[in-house]
Write a protein that holds these residues in place. Structure first.
Motif, PDB file in Angstrom:
ATOM      1  N   CYS A   1       0.932  -1.175  -0.285  1.00  0.00           N
ATOM      2  CA  CYS A   1      -0.020  -0.349   0.287  1.00  0.00           C
ATOM      3  C   CYS A   1       1.427   1.588  -0.099  1.00  0.00           C
ATOM      4  O   CYS A   1       0.297   2.203  -0.448  1.00  0.00           O
ATOM      5  N   GLY A   2       2.059   1.120   0.728  1.00  0.00           N
ATOM      6  CA  GLY A   2       3.242   2.335  -0.056  1.00  0.00           C
ATOM      7  C   GLY A   2       2.961   3.332   1.742  1.00  0.00           C
ATOM      8  O   GLY A   2       3.802   4.511   1.787  1.00  0.00           O
ATOM      9  N   LEU A   3       1.647   3.384   2.269  1.00  0.00           N
ATOM     10  CA  LEU A   3       2.294   3.808   3.765  1.00  0.00           C
ATOM     11  C   LEU A   3       2.832   4.101   4.582  1.00  0.00           C
ATOM     12  O   LEU A   3       3.422   5.218   4.933  1.00  0.00           O
TER      13      LEU A   3
ATOM     14  N   CYS B   1       1.887   0.874   9.392  1.00  0.00           N
ATOM     15  CA  CYS B   1       1.458  -0.077   8.133  1.00  0.00           C
ATOM     16  C   CYS B   1       0.119  -0.546   8.846  1.00  0.00           C
ATOM     17  O   CYS B   1      -0.539  -1.143  10.539  1.00  0.00           O
TER      18      CYS B   1
ATOM     19  N   PRO C   1       7.381  -3.177   9.577  1.00  0.00           N
ATOM     20  CA  PRO C   1       8.707  -2.882   9.027  1.00  0.00           C
ATOM     21  C   PRO C   1       9.934  -2.674   9.639  1.00  0.00           C
ATOM     22  O   PRO C   1      11.334  -3.722   9.330  1.00  0.00           O
TER      23      PRO C   1
END
Ligand code: SF4
Lengths: 122, 253, 128
Positions: free
Chosen positions: B157-159, B217, B223
């Motif tokens: 999603c790139g958040l 996330c 991450p």
């Protein structure tokens, strides 16, 4: 496909480890420094004579010089890391590398000279 | 509707690529248990057909609807209106940070997807490998033949990239999701190639421990933990190679 | 400022809005790092007074004894303590240690930092 994600590795585990090790030693040295300056020599080293006397102990001289070198390595590696955050062009980075090495070496030599000069005035 | 409807104002940052952004406000009647994405969709349907945004699955699986809600990165399909404002309140919606804006709330995530690809990211993994190593294994209810597989947690999603301060300034930095993907792939299939990808100035060493990725996330990838665990792995590998020098790498098949 | 990554976005490093606790650690570390590096350079230059003999150095110390300089000195101590303690957390995390407890570690270390800084403040300003 290239193994690395970018053409040239500009920072890696080695430099990071060096930063952490120098950081750790600085914390230890600073601890000793505070104890010595504020407990052993109450009121700190505030006069010229105090400082000269303090530098008569060769262990102190060695410690101060290595402390300076550690701090220079740690802070300049850190500066370079911040610069890398800005994604510098290869030319800018090469120039920065040069400047950091020159200033760092100069600071280390100057500091060593200063410490030895003071020590020799006892 | 089951709830008393709420009157809210939704302020959206609008922008055509290359032009100056501006903020447009829409007054809306909503159910507080609706999701932010529903409200955005309603604005598109009934107020302004030129509004652009990405969405697909509406159940937190496709990772398309990431936006900033009141400044913070959210997967809008699972963010209730109740959780971000009150009756009579305002919701501010902006595109994700650290990606070029294509139009309104749509950002260009092309580089990110390419980098995921480079790490050999596979979105299906054996159940054991897909789990975070510090989680206890769960007993599966249904017995399957062979090792059960599932989709891994990262929905791309790139958040995390949007929230990362290091990604603010360095477009070469691969970002948390890619490093987490490298870690995930490495735990399944350790290779020197993945170590070298991670041990890079635009990889592990651009992370400066702000831990925002794990904060935002939506899918429990953690991450930040994976980045730090990968650092440990890299250190171990480098020390090992000093003690026992490695033979020159064979070419990848 | 552009929405995409761009070196002109650097002021955003120091912008804690829409961010969480970890970013405060990051900002503190970066600000103190830059401050301490600047101090290191100034300190080396100032200590050059030592080489010029007793009068020059003692004159310099007299200057440094005024409250404004003392405040500056306290700032340096504060920066050093914060950077050092925060650095311990980051170093441990880098070896995969305590990453999931990074927030509570940060709060604990910063409380210790405040304690040490207050101690030094009292010590420095009560000695007169
Ligand atoms: S790691 Fe989490 S926040 Fe980042 S892309 Fe994957 S699911 Fe999204």
């Amino acid at each position: 496909m290239r193994e690395s994600l970018s053409p040239k590795r500009l920072e890696g585990s080695g430099r990071w480890l060096l930063k952490i090790l120098t950081g750790l030693l600085i914390v230890i040295f600073l601890g000793i420094h505070f104890v010595v300056n504020h407990l052993v020599a109450p009121g700190g080293l505030l006069t010229y004579a105090d400082v000269v006397a303090y530098f008569q102990n060769p262990i102190i001289v060695v410690m101060e010089i290595s402390f300076l070198i550690l701090v220079v390595i740690h802070s300049f590696l850190g500066l370079r890391s911040i610069l890398l955050d800005l994604n510098p062009s290869p030319t800018v980075l090469r120039m920065a590398n040069f400047v950091l090495v020159v200033i760092g070496t100069a600071a280390a030599i100057y500091g060593t000279w200063l410490a030895l000069t003071i020590a020799s005035r006892g | 509707m089951t709830n008393q409807p709420w009157q809210v104002q939704i302020k959206i940052q609008r922008q055509r690529a290359g032009e100056k952004p501006y903020v447009q406000a829409f007054a809306l009647e909503v159910d507080p248990d609706e999701y932010v994405l529903d409200a955005v969709e309603r604005i598109w349907a009934f107020h302004d057909r030129t509004l652009t945004y990405r969405h697909a699955c509406h159940h937190s699986t496709c990772g398309a609807c990431g936006m900033r809600v009141n400044g913070r990165e959210k997967l809008t399909c699972i963010t209730t209106i109740r959780s971000v404002t009150q009756n009579g309140g305002t919701i501010r919606i902006d595109p994700l940070r650290n990606f070029p804006v294509v139009s309104d709330l749509v950002v260009d995530m092309g580089d990110f997807f390419l980098r995921m690809n480079k790490s050999d990211f596979n979105s299906v993994a054996p159940d054991n490998a897909a789990r975070l190593p510090y989680e206890h294994p769960k007993k599966l209810e249904t017995q399957t033949e062979g090792e059960p597989e599932r989709l891994v947690d990262c929905i791309e999603c790139g958040l995390c990239i949007s929230a990362c301060p290091a990604a603010n300034t360095d477009k070469e930095y691969v970002g948390p999701a890619v490093l987490a993907a490298i870690h995930l792939m490495y735990t399944q299939n350790p290779s020197q190639k993945l170590i070298n990808q991670a041990d890079d100035h635009s990889g592990l060493w651009r992370c400066h421990s702000a831990y925002e990725c794990t904060e935002v996330c939506p899918s429990g990838v953690d991450p930040a933990w994976r980045i730090m665990d990968m650092r440990k792995t890299v250190f171990k590998d480098r020390v090992k190679s000093i003690i026992k020098p490695r033979l020159p790498e064979k070419k990848d098949a | 400022m552009p929405n995409q990554p761009d070196s002109n976005n650097w002021p955003r490093w120091f912008d804690p809005r829409s961010r969480s606790l970890g970013t405060f650690g990051y900002i503190l570390n970066r600000v103190t790092a830059l401050g301490l590096t600047l101090y290191l350079m100034m300190h080396l230059v100032a200590l050059g007074q030592l080489a010029r003999g007793a009068d020059a150095y003692d004159g310099f110390i007299a200057l440094v004894k005024n409250p404004l300089f003392k405040l500056g000195e306290l700032l340096v101590i504060a920066a050093g303590v914060i950077h050092g303690l925060n650095g311990i957390r980051i170093a441990l995390n880098s070896f995969g240690i305590g990453v999931r407890r990074q927030k509570s570690t940060f709060i604990t270390l910063m409380l210790i930092a405040v304690f040490i800084i207050v101690f030094f403040a009292f010590k420095m300003f009560s000695e007169g």
